[in-house]
Design an enzyme around this catalytic site. Structure first.
Site, PDB file in Angstrom:
ATOM      1  N   GLY A 128      79.407  43.160  59.230  1.00 16.37           N
ATOM      2  CA  GLY A 128      79.253  44.545  59.665  1.00 16.37           C
ATOM      3  C   GLY A 128      80.145  45.516  58.924  1.00 16.37           C
ATOM      4  O   GLY A 128      80.588  45.246  57.813  1.00 16.37           O
ATOM      5  N   LEU A 147      71.730  41.124  60.201  1.00 13.87           N
ATOM      6  CA  LEU A 147      72.684  41.715  59.257  1.00 13.87           C
ATOM      7  C   LEU A 147      73.731  40.701  58.800  1.00 13.87           C
ATOM      8  O   LEU A 147      74.386  40.062  59.622  1.00 13.87           O
ATOM      9  CB  LEU A 147      73.373  42.911  59.930  1.00 13.87           C
ATOM     10  N   ASP A 148      73.884  40.566  57.492  1.00 16.08           N
ATOM     11  CA  ASP A 148      74.934  39.717  56.899  1.00 16.08           C
ATOM     12  C   ASP A 148      74.802  38.245  57.297  1.00 16.08           C
ATOM     13  O   ASP A 148      75.789  37.505  57.297  1.00 16.08           O
ATOM     14  CB  ASP A 148      76.341  40.236  57.276  1.00 16.08           C
ATOM     15  N   GLN A 149      73.567  37.850  57.625  1.00 14.74           N
ATOM     16  CA  GLN A 149      73.352  36.467  58.055  1.00 14.74           C
ATOM     17  C   GLN A 149      72.492  35.681  57.073  1.00 14.74           C
ATOM     18  O   GLN A 149      72.200  34.511  57.309  1.00 14.74           O
ATOM     19  CB  GLN A 149      72.646  36.448  59.424  1.00 14.74           C
ATOM     20  N   ARG A 185      76.269  27.345  57.916  1.00 16.56           N
ATOM     21  CA  ARG A 185      76.205  28.710  57.399  1.00 16.56           C
ATOM     22  C   ARG A 185      75.995  28.728  55.888  1.00 16.56           C
ATOM     23  O   ARG A 185      75.675  29.750  55.304  1.00 16.56           O
ATOM     24  CB  ARG A 185      77.483  29.476  57.784  1.00 16.56           C
TER      25      ARG A 185
END
Lengths: 285, 285, 285, 285
Positions: B199, B225-227, D209
Site C-alpha cells: 500500500g 493490490l501488491d499481491q 508468496r
C-alpha cells in the site's frame, strides 16, 4: 530417496541432451532435475542430471556400465555419484578455528553430506576444538621438515580413505606432487577476493590499497598459488573505520560462508571443472 | 542468430523432458539452452528451451503446429517466442521519472529487446522527458473521472498494438477489468520489499518500523493490490541516519534496478507464472 | 536551509574535537552533523562537520578567516563548502553511454547538487544523447594527436569554469600534467573490482579467471593507471552462464551505480583523501 | 587498553556536543571515537563517545558522578560502560542448534566480549552441544506449565547474574512480565525479514508468496510478538528452486549472521533504543 547424479562434459554437438535424457527415460527413471549449459565461447557442453534411484531395475554397476557405452559413443567425460554415500572429508587447519568450527557445526546440523574422520594441523592450537567434538587430531609440526611433514599428511589421508581435503585456513603451500595426486579434491579458502591480493597478508594490503569491499575465495588447489579454479566468492562492504586487524576480523564471516558454500557444492556433486573455471550448478532443495 | 524460445509447464510426469528434447532433436535443431525445473512441493514441471532457428526446415507456423500436437498429447501449457520480434512496451508513469529515464536509456543502449511506442501519464510532469527522446506522451488527468481515464488508456494500448504495460511508478490502482484483460502483461514496481509495507507510503512506514534494509519489488499486477506474482526483488542496507525522505531517495536506485531486471526477464521470455509465484529462468549471455 | 561543511584532517592529538566543536558552539551555530574518525593505524585525525548557516552573524569570508586562525594553531588541513553552490561537472565519455545517461538523469531528478555545462568525447557517438538533453558536446578525435587533443580538453575545462571532471567510460589515459593539475578532482570508473584486473579488457580476463563476482571501482585519477584513491566499489554475483560479452553487459549496472555513488559523495563534500586511501563519511538524509 | 563508552540521548538542542566533548577534554581524556547523530525527523540527539581510560586521574565512580551532574543540567539520558567487563550472556534455545553453535564458536574465537555461563532450553536436544563445550545446560520442559517454566528460567537468570538474554531460536513467547523485567536486554532472532512474515512458519509463507529474497531479523523482544526494535537484518537471494524446507535450510546462514551481528553490536555498546527504533553506531576496529 536415493539419488543418482551424473556429471557430464564434452565438446558441444547436436543431440547430446536428447540422447542422455532418452537413455534414462527408456530405463523408466524419474528425472528429478536436469541442467544443461553450453559455453558458447568455449564450444563446450556441460550437464548435471539427478535421478530418483529408489526403484532401479538394474544394479548400480550395470547402470554405470551401460551409460559408459553411450558416453563412449558420444565422447563424453562423465562421473556418477550416489546420494547415500557420505564423502569422507579431512580438514587441515593451522591456528585459527573459525572455518573449522563452522564446518563441524554444519556437519553436526546435517547440512553437509559428509563425515569428518580426522583433523590435521601443523600447530597444536586446535586440538582442544577437535577433542570437544571427539574428532581425531593429528599434529605434525613443520619443524620436522616440509617434505617429511607432508608425507605424513598424505599417508594419513590414504589410511583414512579420505575423498576430499579441505584447507580451512591451513597456512602451508602444498607440493606439486600433493596437488597432482589430489587434483580436483582439495578445496582451499583464500582470505581475499581473487585475483586481487594473491599470496600473504591480503588484509594488510587491502587496507593499504584502501578498498571498499573485502572478500574471500574458495577454489580447488593448483600448482600455482591462489590460481586454481574458483568455486565460490563473497564480499563484505567495509569502510575507512577498519584497520588491518579490523578487516581481518570482519573478513572471517566471509571466509566461513564462502568455504562452506564451496564445500557444499562439491559434496552435492554440483561442480564441473573445465580449464581453470568451474561450472557450479544450482540445485533444487 | 534468430532464436525460438518455448516456455512449457504441466503437471509433473515421467518422460516429458525426453519427449520434448527428442522433438527438437529429430528436427535437427541445435538446442542452445535447456532448463528444466520440477517443483517437488507443487508436483509441477516447468521448462524453457532455446533453439537456433536460423536454418529451420519448416515455417514457424508449421513448427508451432507440430509442437502443438505433441503438447496436447502430453498435456502441456506452452508458448513460443521468436527473438527477432521486438516487444511493444508502453510505459505508464505519474510524477517521478527515475524509472522512466532508466528504462528509456537501457532501451537506447540496446539492453532491452523492445520498442517504446508511447508513454502515458495522469500528470503532465514527464512530458519534457518524453519529448527529449521523441516518444509520444499522452496525458490523461484523473479529473475526468477514473473510469473514463482508464478507458482512454486501454483504447490507446490497443491502438498502439502494445504487448507489455510497465507501471514505472504509476500511482493509480487499475480496475479489475483492466487487470483481467492484461493478465500476465502488466509489470508494476512497488517501492518496498513485499509483502512488507503493502500500500501507500512504504518509506515512511519503513522509517517508523526502524528497518535496517529497504527494498523494491517488481511483480505482475493482480486484482489485489501488491499481491501479484513477484518477478524480482532487491534491497539496500540503510541505517538510522536516513529520514523518511532519505529512505525515499536511496530507494530509487533499488526501484530502477529491480524494475529493469523484471522487464528484461519478461522480454527475454524467461518467466513462467504458476499460481501466485513465478519461475524465472536464468539465461546464457 | 543553507549549510556550511568543513572537512578537516591532521595528525592525531588530544583536544582537536573539543576545540573545533567549541569554535562553532561559541558562534552559536547549530551543528547538524559531526563525524570524527581517528585512524589508529596511521595516527591521523579526520572530521566532517555540517552546520546550519541560515542565520549566520558574520560573512562567509569572516567565518572562514576566523576558522583559518584556529586551524593554523592546531595544524589542521581543511576546506569549507557551501551547500548553495552547484558544482560544475564536466563529463568525458567515449563510445558507450550507460554511465552518461545515468548521471544526466540523476542530475535532472535533483539527485546531484551539480550542473553539467558540457560533455567532451574522443568519439562522435554520444552527440545524439547530448543533444537530447541540450548539453553542449565537444568532439575531439585522437587523430589530431594525443597532446593536442588533451590541450583542447584542458582549455575547455578552464573556459567553462569546471570544478569536477567525471570520466564516464572515457577510454583514454590522461597525461601526468593533466592529472597533476586536476588532482582530487577527476573521478574515473574502472570496470572491474580493483586491484583485480587493472588495465584493459577486464571482463575478458574475469571470464578467463572464472571469477564468481564482477565489479566496478570509482576512484580519483592518479599518475599510475587504476591506482588512485578508491571512493566506491560494488560487485554483482555472476555464474558460468556468462560469456565475456555477457559479463560486460551485466557489469554496466554495477558501473552506473558505483560511479553515481562516488560522484554523489564528492558533490556532498563527504570525501577526504589521505595517502592513497579515502575517508568517505556517511550523511544524514 | 581499557575503554570507557558513554551512550547518550536527549531532545535536540544547541551546544550538547561541545559541552560533552569539553567535559572529557578538560579531564585530559583521549577521545578515541565520537559519533553524533541528530534525528531531524524526531528532533532528537544521540551520541556515542569512546575514551582511552588507561590513565584516568579519578575513580570510575567519580567520573560517572561528575558526568551525571553535567547530564542532569543538559537533560541527557545516558549510560556508561567499561571495556574490561565481560557481559554475562545466557542463551535460550529450543531444538535447532545452528545459532547456538555459531555464538559459542564466536565466543571461543574471542569475537564476543562476553561469557556464556549457561544455556536454557525447553527441549533436551541441545544438551549434547552444551556438554561438548562444558557449558551448564538447564532443560525446563513446557509440560510443567508455561508459568512455572518461565519462573524457573527467570530465577536462573537472576541466580547466574545474567546481563543479556539471547533467544537463539527459542520457540516460546515470553510473558509481558518477563519482557518488562528484561526490557532492552533480550535479543531475539526472527527467521524472516520483518515486518514481512511475522509469527509462525515464515519460510512456508515466503514460499507461498513467491518472494525472491528471504531474510532474518534480530530485535529486542517486546510485548508485541516480532514488533520490538530491530537491531540488524539480512537477506539472501533465493529462486524458484527452493521448496519451503529448502528456504529453511538456506535461511539458517542468514539467521546466524544476523543474530551474531546484533549481539556483537549490543556487547560493544553501540546500540541506543528510541521509541521502536535503534541507533546502531559503527565502530573503529
Amino acid at each position: 530417496m536415493i539419488k543418482a547424479i551424473f556429471l557430464i562434459q564434452s565438446p558441444d554437438s547436436k543431440g547430446i541432451l536428447a540422447s542422455v535424457t532418452n537413455f534414462f527415460s527408456e530405463r523408466d527413471f524419474n528425472i528429478l532435475h536436469c541442467q544443461q549449459h553450453t559455453d558458447s565461447y568455449e564450444k563446450r557442453f556441460f550437464m548435471r542430471i539427478e535421478l530418483d534411484a529408489d526403484d532401479m531395475k538394474t544394479t548400480r554397476k550395470e547402470l554405470e556400465d551401460e551409460f559408459g557405452v553411450l558416453a563412449s559413443s558420444l565422447g563424453l567425460d562423465w562421473s556418477c555419484h550416489w546420494s547415500d554415500y557420505k564423502t569422507r572429508m579431512a580438514i587441515l587447519v593451522s591456528k585459527t578455528g573459525h572455518c573449522l568450527y563452522d564446518l563441524i557445526s554444519r556437519q553436526l546440523e546435517g547440512e553437509l553430506n559428509a563425515e569428518i574422520p580426522l583433523i590435521i594441523s601443523n600447530h597444536p592450537d586446535m586440538e582442544k576444538a577437535a577433542n570437544q567434538f571427539r574428532i581425531p587430531y593429528y599434529y605434525f609440526p613443520m619443524t620436522e621438515g616440509k617434505e617429511k611433514q607432508e608425507e605424513k599428511v598424505r599417508n594419513l589421508l590414504k589410511r583414512f580413505d579420505i575423498d576430499l581435503v579441505v584447507l580451512a585456513r591451513y597456512m602451508q603451500i602444498l607440493s606439486p606432487e600433493f596437488i597432482e595426486e589430489w587434483r580436483g579434491r582439495i578445496i582451499n579458502i583464500h582470505h581475499a577476493f581473487l585475483p586481487a591480493f594473491q599470496g600473504a597478508n591480503p588484509y594488510l594490503r587491502a587496507y593499504e590499497r584502501g578498498v571498499k569491499m573485502i572478500g574471500a575465495t574458495a577454489h580447488y588447489a593448483s600448482e600455482d598459488l591462489d590460481q586454481g579454479p574458483i568455486i565460490e566468492q563473497d564480499v563484505i562492504r567495509v569502510n575507512h573505520e577498519l584497520t588491518p586487524s579490523g578487516l581481518k576480523e570482519v573478513g572471517k564471516d566471509s571466509e566461513k560462508r564462502t568455504l562452506a558454500a564451496a564445500v557444499k557444492a562439491h559434496l552435492e556433486h554440483r561442480v564441473i571443472i573445465y580449464k581453470n573455471r568451474t561450472i557450479v550448478f544450482s540445485v533444487e532443495r
